[in-house]
Design a protein around this motif. Sequence first.
Motif, mmCIF file in Angstrom:
data_model
loop_
_atom_site.group_PDB
_atom_site.id
_atom_site.type_symbol
_atom_site.label_atom_id
_atom_site.label_comp_id
_atom_site.label_asym_id
_atom_site.label_seq_id
_atom_site.Cartn_x
_atom_site.Cartn_y
_atom_site.Cartn_z
ATOM 1 N N GLU A 1 -2.604 2.136 -9.173
ATOM 2 C CA GLU A 1 -1.398 2.940 -8.930
ATOM 3 C C GLU A 1 -1.593 3.947 -7.802
ATOM 4 O O GLU A 1 -0.637 4.394 -7.198
ATOM 5 N N SER B 1 7.625 5.609 -5.602
ATOM 6 C CA SER B 1 7.169 6.466 -4.521
ATOM 7 C C SER B 1 6.103 7.396 -5.067
ATOM 8 O O SER B 1 5.838 7.423 -6.261
ATOM 9 N N ASP B 2 5.498 8.182 -4.187
ATOM 10 C CA ASP B 2 4.416 9.060 -4.617
ATOM 11 C C ASP B 2 4.857 10.089 -5.645
ATOM 12 O O ASP B 2 4.071 10.535 -6.465
ATOM 13 N N THR C 1 0.852 -1.180 0.000
ATOM 14 C CA THR C 1 0.000 0.000 0.000
ATOM 15 C C THR C 1 0.892 1.236 0.000
ATOM 16 O O THR C 1 1.925 1.270 0.659
ATOM 17 N N ARG C 2 0.506 2.237 -0.778
ATOM 18 C CA ARG C 2 1.273 3.488 -0.784
ATOM 19 C C ARG C 2 1.202 4.152 0.586
ATOM 20 O O ARG C 2 2.176 4.696 1.075
ATOM 21 N N SER C 3 0.026 4.119 1.169
ATOM 22 C CA SER C 3 -0.173 4.695 2.492
ATOM 23 C C SER C 3 -1.387 4.031 3.118
ATOM 24 O O SER C 3 -2.450 4.001 2.502
ATOM 25 N N THR D 1 1.946 0.299 -4.600
ATOM 26 C CA THR D 1 3.216 0.593 -5.235
ATOM 27 C C THR D 1 4.161 -0.589 -5.049
ATOM 28 O O THR D 1 4.005 -1.375 -4.126
#
Length: 159
Positions: free
Chosen positions: A66, A75-76, A8-10, A70
């Motif tokens: 997306e 990265s973001d 998870t990205r966040s 990730t």
Amino acid sequence: MTSTTLATRSPHRLRAAMRAAGLDGAQLAKSAGVSRAFVSLLLNGRRRCNPTIAAAIAQELSQPVEYLFTTAMLSDDSHNEMEDEVLSTPPALMVEDPYLGFDEVAALCNIKIKTLRHMRAVGTGPPFHKRGQLLRIRKSKALDWYRDTFENDAEDTED
């Protein structure tokens, strides 16, 4: 053949997308075909998933894969190979100040990971927060630390 897994990205982004879709962890797990424990681990940043599961979760939450997930190398602020239309219309839940991991901060500040670890050990590193087993920091805080630490050093050497 290498296997690709996605993180998870966040966790906050995933939780916000779940809230926006009106789903709780149990409902998302059932509709995506995974266990509640699996969703809980994703929400805590302690589990990665394969692209098929990531696509199912993203579809249930009506978000691009997306946006939610990730690989370790992205990265973001990466220029991922996404279509321009996705980039030009970011989701309403887009986080302006993302959390970064240890490796991402090292890359952002152009510092070797070993040096950043040493700085953290002696108390001069950025103010990371532990989230489970991961160290996280907001991008803005990492940049503030970098400016304070290295721009002040440059001013001291000029005198």
